[in-house]
Design an enzyme around this catalytic site. Structure first.
Site, mmCIF file in Angstrom:
data_model
loop_
_atom_site.group_PDB
_atom_site.id
_atom_site.type_symbol
_atom_site.label_atom_id
_atom_site.label_comp_id
_atom_site.label_asym_id
_atom_site.label_seq_id
_atom_site.Cartn_x
_atom_site.Cartn_y
_atom_site.Cartn_z
ATOM 1 N N GLU A 179 34.884 6.918 -9.316
ATOM 2 C CA GLU A 179 34.470 5.529 -9.418
ATOM 3 C C GLU A 179 34.087 4.792 -8.107
ATOM 4 O OE1 GLU A 179 36.539 3.468 -12.426
ATOM 5 O OE2 GLU A 179 35.448 4.628 -14.198
ATOM 6 N N HIS B 254 27.591 -1.417 -14.581
ATOM 7 C CA HIS B 254 28.394 -0.508 -14.924
ATOM 8 C C HIS B 254 28.835 -0.862 -16.714
ATOM 9 C CE1 HIS B 254 31.547 2.370 -15.083
ATOM 10 N NE2 HIS B 254 32.501 1.481 -15.296
ATOM 11 N N ASP C 284 42.910 -2.960 -11.356
ATOM 12 C CA ASP C 284 41.377 -2.623 -11.327
ATOM 13 C C ASP C 284 40.731 -3.683 -12.235
ATOM 14 O OD1 ASP C 284 39.548 -0.890 -10.375
ATOM 15 O OD2 ASP C 284 39.354 0.366 -12.037
ATOM 16 N N GLN D 35 41.012 10.138 -20.487
ATOM 17 C CA GLN D 35 40.881 8.538 -20.787
ATOM 18 C C GLN D 35 40.177 8.289 -21.970
ATOM 19 O OE1 GLN D 35 37.921 6.865 -18.235
ATOM 20 N NE2 GLN D 35 38.069 4.955 -18.723
ATOM 21 N N GLU E 273 34.414 1.948 -5.726
ATOM 22 C CA GLU E 273 34.888 0.569 -5.862
ATOM 23 C C GLU E 273 35.129 0.130 -4.342
ATOM 24 O OE1 GLU E 273 37.606 -0.161 -8.927
ATOM 25 O OE2 GLU E 273 36.715 1.483 -10.155
ATOM 26 N N TYR F 36 42.642 6.019 -24.509
ATOM 27 C CA TYR F 36 42.555 4.384 -23.908
ATOM 28 C C TYR F 36 42.859 3.526 -25.179
ATOM 29 C CZ TYR F 36 37.750 3.402 -25.481
ATOM 30 O OH TYR F 36 36.641 3.221 -26.024
HETATM 31 MN MN MN Z 1 37.733 1.775 -12.257
#
Ligand code: MN
Length: 424
Positions: A208, A143, A136, A249, A210, A253
């Site tokens: 998200e 963004h 990804d 997350q 995409e 992360y």
């Molecule tokens: Mn993503």
């Protein structure tokens, strides 16, 4: 112009003007007739699916002299893709020809048509490819700027590397699911402010918006793909929902990036639209400043003008469109992503998915995630049924759509949908 893209072409199969799948599209997928017990390769046109395995059986592909005609009897497109770009093109051209309004070969053979053509309502769609690896990226500057503004410094939102390389992380291929597959709200560690971490269902489930490209040609260890030859390695594109648990997350992360807050599910649309079908919709990329290193340089129109929307549909209610964006906003192109992925010699495999990262535009209405649309929960969205959302609720269905339109031809991806069920 690629002959199969000619806007003047018409099919003897009726296709509504609002369909994503006119004769100029002809995307590939894996479908299973509801009455059958296995999947096979199909091509979509209008509200119908053409069974390529039956076209082989009935001799319609004899002139193609396919090296391996059994590739269409498979439950994934990988073996067909492995035959190479000249074969994808020859098959698309052959199917186009068969379906053109003035071609009687299949049109006037009622017996064959019964075996070859299925109404979309009578089939189930499967994952189109076996996905070995999935990356990804994070390639929309809007963004990345929004996220940097929210979580770091509004005056210095982009990290120092961002304009120099397409930032990405390795996702999990094992949890990629096809549109229409529901999943349960994931659980994990979240950390309420000022308190120790707790084990909980995510309270900040997000989508998200995409797109992803599907690799069409293997590379070997040590081999790099240049931006100039990247398209020879790309079979086509799909819509991609990179579901994200923001609270999981946020806690996990640092310092190695996204992990369990992402890997519980990622949804793709079932039909892979070829780069050939997208050819008329090429557009120029944004100016990259500062200039990128040589291996990332591109020439020509490397972006694609593809309109994108996201809708939220609460259970039993009408959907509300909450985002209208466009793939052309991408700062880093698919060519640059593939060149960067392989610059160190890391091999890629047919069927691999490379997702764009959340596609946001400049306008607030074009932001590609709830995190941005509701700005970290500070600006809840109001839906048509009067309810509000900061993040996604149980029983909500998220519907992504994408299409390109020009000269009366609409090349679309259909829908990429997923319903969130309560945690197990
Ligand atoms: Mn993503």
């Amino acid at each position: 112009m690629i002959a199969e893209n000619n806007p003047a072409l018409q099919s003897w199969i009726e296709v509504s003007s609002q369909s994503d799948f006119p004769i100029q599209n002809l995307p590939f997928g894996i479908f299973q007739p509801k009455a059958a017990d296995y999947g096979r390769v199909g091509v979509r046109i209008g509200d119908h699916v053409i069974d390529l395995s039956m076209l082989v059986e009935l001799g319609y592909f004899d002139a193609l002299n396919l090296e391996d005609p059994t590739v269409f009897h498979a439950g994934a497109l990988n073996d067909f893709i492995a035959l190479g770009r000249p074969v994808w093109r020859a098959v698309r051209a052959s199917v186009s020809k068969l379906l053109q309004h003035d071609q009687p070969l299949l049109r006037d053979n009622e017996e064959d048509k019964k075996q070859v053509i299925y109404p979309i309502s009578e089939v189930v769609m499967h994952l189109p490819v076996i996905v070995n690896d999935y990356t990804d990226f994070y390639s929309s500057i809007e963004h990345a700027t929004n996220v940097g503004t929210m979580f770091r410094d509004p005056n210095n939102a982009l990290l120092p590397n961002w304009r120099h390389l397409p930032v990405g992380y390795h996702g999990r291929a094992s949890s990629i699911i096809v549109s229409g597959t529901p999943f349960h709200r994931p659980k994990g560690q979240i950390k309420p402010d000022e308190n120790p971490p707790i084990f909980s269902a995510t309270q900040r489930l997000d989508f998200e918006l995409e797109m992803a490209f599907v690799v069409g040609k293997d590379t070997q260890l040590g081999e790099s793909v240049s931006t100039q030859t990247a398209e020879e390695h790309i079979f086509g594109m799909v819509l991609f929902n990179d579901w994200s648990a923001r609270d999981i997350q946020k806690w996990e992360y640092v310092p190695l990036g996204p992990f369990l807050g992402k890997s519980f599910a990622s949804t793709i649309s079932p039909w892979i639209v070829t780069l050939d079908a997208l050819e008329p919709f090429r557009t120029s990329p944004p100016v990259q400043e500062p200039a990128v290193l040589d291996y990332l340089k591109t020439t020509g129109n490397t972006n694609f003008d593809i309109q994108l929307t996201v809708a939220i549909q609460p259970e039993g209610q009408a959907e509300t469109i909450v985002c209208e964006s466009n793939f052309k906003y991408m700062y880093w192109s698919i060519h640059q992503q593939l060149a960067h992925q392989t610059v160190n010699g890391c091999p890629v495999t047919i069927g691999d998915l490379y997702a764009s990262g959340t596609i946001s535009g400049k306008e607030a209405s074009s932001y590609g995630s709830m995190l941005e649309l509701a700005w970290k929960g500070t600006k809840p969205l109001t839906l048509k049924d009067g309810t509000t959302r900061k993040f996604i609720q149980d029983h909500d269905t998220i519907i992504m759509r994408g299409w390109a339109e020009k000269e009366g031809v609409r090349i679309g991806f259909g829908e990429c949908t997923g319903k969130v069920l309560p945690t197990k």
